[in-house]
Design a protein around this motif. Structure first.
Motif, PDB file in Angstrom:
ATOM      1  N   LYS A 191     -20.957  -8.415  12.712  1.00  0.00           N
ATOM      2  CA  LYS A 191     -21.995  -9.260  12.149  1.00  0.00           C
ATOM      3  C   LYS A 191     -21.351 -10.255  11.175  1.00  0.00           C
ATOM      4  CE  LYS A 191     -25.876  -6.152  12.844  1.00  0.00           C
ATOM      5  NZ  LYS A 191     -25.177  -5.521  13.950  1.00  0.00           N
ATOM      6  N   GLU A 192     -22.110 -11.270  10.804  1.00  0.00           N
ATOM      7  CA  GLU A 192     -21.525 -12.365  10.039  1.00  0.00           C
ATOM      8  C   GLU A 192     -20.999 -11.936   8.677  1.00  0.00           C
ATOM      9  OE1 GLU A 192     -24.442 -15.425   8.955  1.00  0.00           O
ATOM     10  OE2 GLU A 192     -26.013 -14.058   9.615  1.00  0.00           O
ATOM     11  N   ASN A 193     -21.510 -10.830   8.133  1.00  0.00           N
ATOM     12  CA  ASN A 193     -21.027 -10.358   6.835  1.00  0.00           C
ATOM     13  C   ASN A 193     -19.997  -9.233   6.940  1.00  0.00           C
ATOM     14  OD1 ASN A 193     -22.650 -12.142   5.303  1.00  0.00           O
ATOM     15  ND2 ASN A 193     -24.425 -10.805   5.629  1.00  0.00           N
ATOM     16  N   ASP A 194     -19.603  -8.893   8.170  1.00  0.00           N
ATOM     17  CA  ASP A 194     -18.614  -7.822   8.359  1.00  0.00           C
ATOM     18  C   ASP A 194     -17.184  -8.301   8.125  1.00  0.00           C
ATOM     19  OD1 ASP A 194     -20.606  -6.047   8.976  1.00  0.00           O
ATOM     20  OD2 ASP A 194     -20.339  -6.177  11.152  1.00  0.00           O
ATOM     21  N   PHE A 195     -17.005  -9.604   8.109  1.00  0.00           N
ATOM     22  CA  PHE A 195     -15.673 -10.168   7.902  1.00  0.00           C
ATOM     23  C   PHE A 195     -15.815 -11.469   7.130  1.00  0.00           C
ATOM     24  CE2 PHE A 195     -17.269 -12.266  11.633  1.00  0.00           C
ATOM     25  CZ  PHE A 195     -16.728 -13.545  11.619  1.00  0.00           C
ATOM     26  N   ASP A 196     -14.729 -11.909   6.577  1.00  0.00           N
ATOM     27  CA  ASP A 196     -14.725 -13.188   5.878  1.00  0.00           C
ATOM     28  C   ASP A 196     -13.318 -13.767   5.940  1.00  0.00           C
ATOM     29  OD1 ASP A 196     -15.700 -15.368   4.481  1.00  0.00           O
ATOM     30  OD2 ASP A 196     -16.645 -14.161   2.901  1.00  0.00           O
ATOM     31  N   VAL A 197     -13.162 -14.968   5.409  1.00  0.00           N
ATOM     32  CA  VAL A 197     -11.880 -15.651   5.472  1.00  0.00           C
ATOM     33  C   VAL A 197     -11.559 -16.236   4.105  1.00  0.00           C
ATOM     34  CG1 VAL A 197     -12.886 -17.855   6.227  1.00  0.00           C
ATOM     35  CG2 VAL A 197     -10.519 -17.305   6.825  1.00  0.00           C
ATOM     36  N   ALA A 198     -10.290 -16.223   3.750  1.00  0.00           N
ATOM     37  CA  ALA A 198      -9.815 -16.756   2.475  1.00  0.00           C
ATOM     38  C   ALA A 198      -8.607 -17.645   2.734  1.00  0.00           C
ATOM     39  CB  ALA A 198      -9.440 -15.615   1.531  1.00  0.00           C
ATOM     40  N   PHE A 199      -8.237 -18.418   1.709  1.00  0.00           N
ATOM     41  CA  PHE A 199      -7.002 -19.179   1.820  1.00  0.00           C
ATOM     42  C   PHE A 199      -5.813 -18.225   1.873  1.00  0.00           C
ATOM     43  CE2 PHE A 199      -9.783 -22.221  -0.514  1.00  0.00           C
ATOM     44  CZ  PHE A 199      -9.824 -23.196   0.463  1.00  0.00           C
ATOM     45  N   PHE A 200      -4.733 -18.685   2.496  1.00  0.00           N
ATOM     46  CA  PHE A 200      -3.522 -17.878   2.535  1.00  0.00           C
ATOM     47  C   PHE A 200      -2.994 -17.725   1.104  1.00  0.00           C
ATOM     48  CE2 PHE A 200       0.726 -16.532   3.737  1.00  0.00           C
ATOM     49  CZ  PHE A 200       0.465 -15.754   4.858  1.00  0.00           C
ATOM     50  N   PRO A 201      -2.452 -16.558   0.744  1.00  0.00           N
ATOM     51  CA  PRO A 201      -2.012 -16.346  -0.638  1.00  0.00           C
ATOM     52  C   PRO A 201      -0.967 -17.354  -1.112  1.00  0.00           C
ATOM     53  CG  PRO A 201      -2.124 -14.263   0.536  1.00  0.00           C
ATOM     54  CD  PRO A 201      -2.322 -15.344   1.564  1.00  0.00           C
ATOM     55  N   GLN A 228     -12.975  -7.059  -4.489  1.00  0.00           N
ATOM     56  CA  GLN A 228     -13.879  -8.186  -4.385  1.00  0.00           C
ATOM     57  C   GLN A 228     -13.245  -9.259  -3.495  1.00  0.00           C
ATOM     58  OE1 GLN A 228     -16.947  -8.053  -5.889  1.00  0.00           O
ATOM     59  NE2 GLN A 228     -16.330  -5.962  -6.479  1.00  0.00           N
ATOM     60  N   ARG A 229     -14.035 -10.279  -3.194  1.00  0.00           N
ATOM     61  CA  ARG A 229     -13.480 -11.402  -2.445  1.00  0.00           C
ATOM     62  C   ARG A 229     -12.289 -11.987  -3.212  1.00  0.00           C
ATOM     63  NH1 ARG A 229     -13.656 -15.440   1.036  1.00  0.00           N
ATOM     64  NH2 ARG A 229     -13.137 -17.536   0.301  1.00  0.00           N
ATOM     65  N   PRO A 230     -11.177 -12.291  -2.516  1.00  0.00           N
ATOM     66  CA  PRO A 230     -10.014 -12.860  -3.203  1.00  0.00           C
ATOM     67  C   PRO A 230     -10.337 -14.216  -3.828  1.00  0.00           C
ATOM     68  CG  PRO A 230      -9.432 -12.104  -0.994  1.00  0.00           C
ATOM     69  CD  PRO A 230     -10.920 -12.069  -1.080  1.00  0.00           C
ATOM     70  N   TYR A 254     -10.240 -11.109   6.370  1.00  0.00           N
ATOM     71  CA  TYR A 254     -10.274  -9.758   5.812  1.00  0.00           C
ATOM     72  C   TYR A 254     -11.561  -9.060   6.213  1.00  0.00           C
ATOM     73  CZ  TYR A 254     -13.171 -11.697   1.957  1.00  0.00           C
ATOM     74  OH  TYR A 254     -14.154 -12.321   1.214  1.00  0.00           O
ATOM     75  N   ASN A 255     -11.436  -7.755   6.389  1.00  0.00           N
ATOM     76  CA  ASN A 255     -12.560  -6.901   6.773  1.00  0.00           C
ATOM     77  C   ASN A 255     -13.328  -6.540   5.499  1.00  0.00           C
ATOM     78  OD1 ASN A 255     -14.009  -4.382   7.353  1.00  0.00           O
ATOM     79  ND2 ASN A 255     -13.003  -4.530   9.357  1.00  0.00           N
ATOM     80  N   THR A 256     -14.567  -7.004   5.388  1.00  0.00           N
ATOM     81  CA  THR A 256     -15.321  -6.793   4.144  1.00  0.00           C
ATOM     82  C   THR A 256     -15.607  -5.313   3.894  1.00  0.00           C
ATOM     83  OG1 THR A 256     -17.380  -7.237   5.351  1.00  0.00           O
ATOM     84  CG2 THR A 256     -16.370  -9.085   4.187  1.00  0.00           C
ATOM     85  N   MET A 295      -6.219  -0.727  -0.190  1.00  0.00           N
ATOM     86  CA  MET A 295      -6.822  -0.339   1.092  1.00  0.00           C
ATOM     87  C   MET A 295      -6.103   0.858   1.698  1.00  0.00           C
ATOM     88  SD  MET A 295      -7.964  -3.885   3.028  1.00  0.00           S
ATOM     89  CE  MET A 295      -6.504  -4.844   2.631  1.00  0.00           C
ATOM     90  N   ARG A 296      -4.789   0.896   1.567  1.00  0.00           N
ATOM     91  CA  ARG A 296      -4.039   2.040   2.089  1.00  0.00           C
ATOM     92  C   ARG A 296      -4.433   3.322   1.352  1.00  0.00           C
ATOM     93  NH1 ARG A 296      -2.929   3.459   6.189  1.00  0.00           N
ATOM     94  NH2 ARG A 296      -1.322   1.973   6.800  1.00  0.00           N
ATOM     95  N   LYS A 297      -4.642   3.245   0.059  1.00  0.00           N
ATOM     96  CA  LYS A 297      -5.044   4.420  -0.717  1.00  0.00           C
ATOM     97  C   LYS A 297      -6.429   4.904  -0.289  1.00  0.00           C
ATOM     98  CE  LYS A 297      -5.613   6.061  -5.469  1.00  0.00           C
ATOM     99  NZ  LYS A 297      -5.525   5.693  -6.914  1.00  0.00           N
ATOM    100  N   ALA A 298      -7.327   3.955   0.002  1.00  0.00           N
ATOM    101  CA  ALA A 298      -8.681   4.327   0.415  1.00  0.00           C
ATOM    102  C   ALA A 298      -8.726   4.808   1.856  1.00  0.00           C
ATOM    103  CB  ALA A 298      -9.632   3.136   0.244  1.00  0.00           C
ATOM    104  N   ARG A 299      -7.787   4.331   2.683  1.00  0.00           N
ATOM    105  CA  ARG A 299      -7.744   4.698   4.109  1.00  0.00           C
ATOM    106  C   ARG A 299      -6.317   5.119   4.443  1.00  0.00           C
ATOM    107  NH1 ARG A 299     -11.503   1.712   7.234  1.00  0.00           N
ATOM    108  NH2 ARG A 299     -10.540   2.688   9.051  1.00  0.00           N
TER     109      ARG A 299
END
Length: 473
Positions: free
Chosen positions: A331-341, A184-186, A173-175, A202-206
């Protein structure tokens, strides 16, 4: 042990090669059977141990340090690594089978999950005898590698490859996009409902020039992760008997020992399962409501640039993405990774890869020595110095690999196996090429219309899969 005689080589005809690959792609390949130049044929004209990998000359050159280290240990075994350029794994396997049909096969091939059972069924030599003989030497490797990765290369009770690298379908996900949407982080156990709500935020914000969820129409990272999360798949999954010699020998004390088998089997279609319909209907809703792209709108080639330019919110991918995002300027804080839902389960899908010894190898003992060396920590650190994939060795998935590049939660990569031990390989029977074609043919139709069209697409998929699985592997 000695290699195979020239007469044995000739047993692999062009017809055999086509049959091995699966008739599902014959129409796409017969008319343009790949033309191979001398540079496409590893080791031709010399006595070197010929090793074929998918990639470019630069990919082959990147293994030179490992080759040099191997040569110091085994000066009597000359090695030649040849990278074969291909559009995808299916194209790569087609080219390997062309070499087999021509009587000029490589001795060792780097094979991903997509082709593991194809090779085990027709082309590869099992590693069982070598692992029994060198069990003391190999114990350290298995201690460092999760058994799920090993089981992915079991076939009818025998092991045909050692996993070198792998990737699960985690959720990137794009932070920045998350922050703009007030997210927040999932949580580790977030659900498919939480995921949809995040996309809507995210769609509402963009509202324009932005894709909350990007996915592709392929076996890895397409619809399959959602099927696994919903505790189903488009093929019925069973397990072979056997394999106790390996599990009792190397994983006797592993907590998941009781889950292990002689290998996965996918013998029947399962597209008519109500949970398959439910999973597709979920994705159809994302497309319909503008929360996700139609999967045919693009592959992964432009995805890194789109994600790096903050035009994509989330996408399923593995550790192989980190270096590309870093080189694209993230940069390292521009993206992150989470478990699949999570849905009915939180089972993830993964793909892995490793070397297979060909039945036709000139010197199988020499080929084993290469595989044995390549599985060492020393060799793997030479081959995977950057996060271009997830190393199979748990000890190599460490802070040093990701420092300065991200993601912050890089532990998710290996924790996917440790926290979810039922996580399994993508469904890839020996007829994988025909099976994947049957899947991809119907996915776009399934998510592009109403419920009636979805039902028609899944009925079509069920029929196509029945035909694909009946074909000789």
């Amino acid at each position: 042990m000695t290699g195979t005689t020239p007469g044995r080589l000739r047993e692999f005809s062009r017809r055999t090669a086509l049959g091995a690959l699966g008739a599902g792609i014959v129409g796409a390949t017969v008319a343009s059977w790949p033309r191979l130049s001398g540079t496409d044929i590893p080791g031709r004209g010399d006595n070197s141990l010929s090793i074929a990998i998918m990639g470019t000359a630069a990919d082959a050159a990147a293994r030179q340090r490992a080759i040099d280290a191997f040569t110091r240990l085994h000066p009597d075994i000359p090695v030649k690594v040849q990278a074969i350029q291909a559009a995808d794994w299916k194209d790569f396997f087609t080219k390997i089978l062309t070499m087999v049909a021509a009587g000029t096969p490589p001795d060792v091939v780097y094979v991903a999950t997509e082709g593991a059972q194809l090779f085990a069924d027709k082309l590869a030599h099992p590693l069982d005898e070598y692992l029994r003989r060198d069990a003391a030497d190999m114990a350290e490797f298995f201690d460092d590698v999760h058994p799920s990765l090993v089981e992915a290369f079991m076939y009818k009770g025998s092991l045909y490859q050692l996993p070198m690298d792998w990737n699960a379908a985690n959720m990137y996900y794009n932070t920045t996009a998350f922050q703009q949407a007030g997210l927040q982080r999932p949580a580790d156990d977030w659900t498919h409902v939480d995921f949809r709500n995040s996309l809507a935020a995210m769609r509402k914000a963009r509202p324009s020039d932005f894709t909350p969820y990007y996915w592709t129409n392929r076996l890895f990272g397409g619809v399959v992760p959602w099927l696994y999360a919903n505790d189903t798949s488009f093929l019925k999954e069973t397990r072979s008997a056997g394999g106790d010699w390996l599990w009792d020998g190397f994983y006797a004390n592993d907590p998941s020992r009781g889950l292990r088998s002689g290998g996965y089997q996918w013998l029947e279609p399962n597209a008519d399962d109500p949970r398959v319909f439910e999973s597709f209907d979920y994705l159809r809703g994302l497309v319909k409501d503008g929360l996700g792209v139609r999967p045919e709108e693009g592959g992964g080639s432009s995805l890194v640039g789109l994600f790096a330019s903050n035009r994509i919110g989330t996408t399923p991918a593995g550790g192989y993405w980190v270096q590309g995002l870093h080189e694209a300027g993230m940069k390292e804080n521009d993206f992150d990774v989470a478990f699949f839902p999570k849905w009915r389960s939180q089972r993830h899908q993964f793909g892995t890869a490793g070397y297979a010894i060909m039945k036709t190898a000139k010197d199988k003992d020499a080929a084993w020595e290469w595989i044995k060396f390549s599985s060492s920590r020393e060799a793997m650190e030479m081959i995977f110095p950057n996060p271009v994939t997830t190393p199979a060795r748990r000890s190599m998935v460490n802070e040093a690999l990701y420092t300065g590049k991200g993601p912050a939660h890089w532990k998710v990569f290996y924790d996917t196996l440790d926290k979810y031990p039922t996580t399994g390989p993508i469904p890839a029977p020996p007829q994988q090429a025909a099976v994947e074609t049957a899947l991809m043919k119907n996915v776009s139709l399934a998510v592009s219309g109403d419920e009636r069209q979805l039902k028609q697409a899944l009925d079509s998929m069920q029929r196509d899969l029945e035909i694909a699985l009946r074909r000789q592997s």
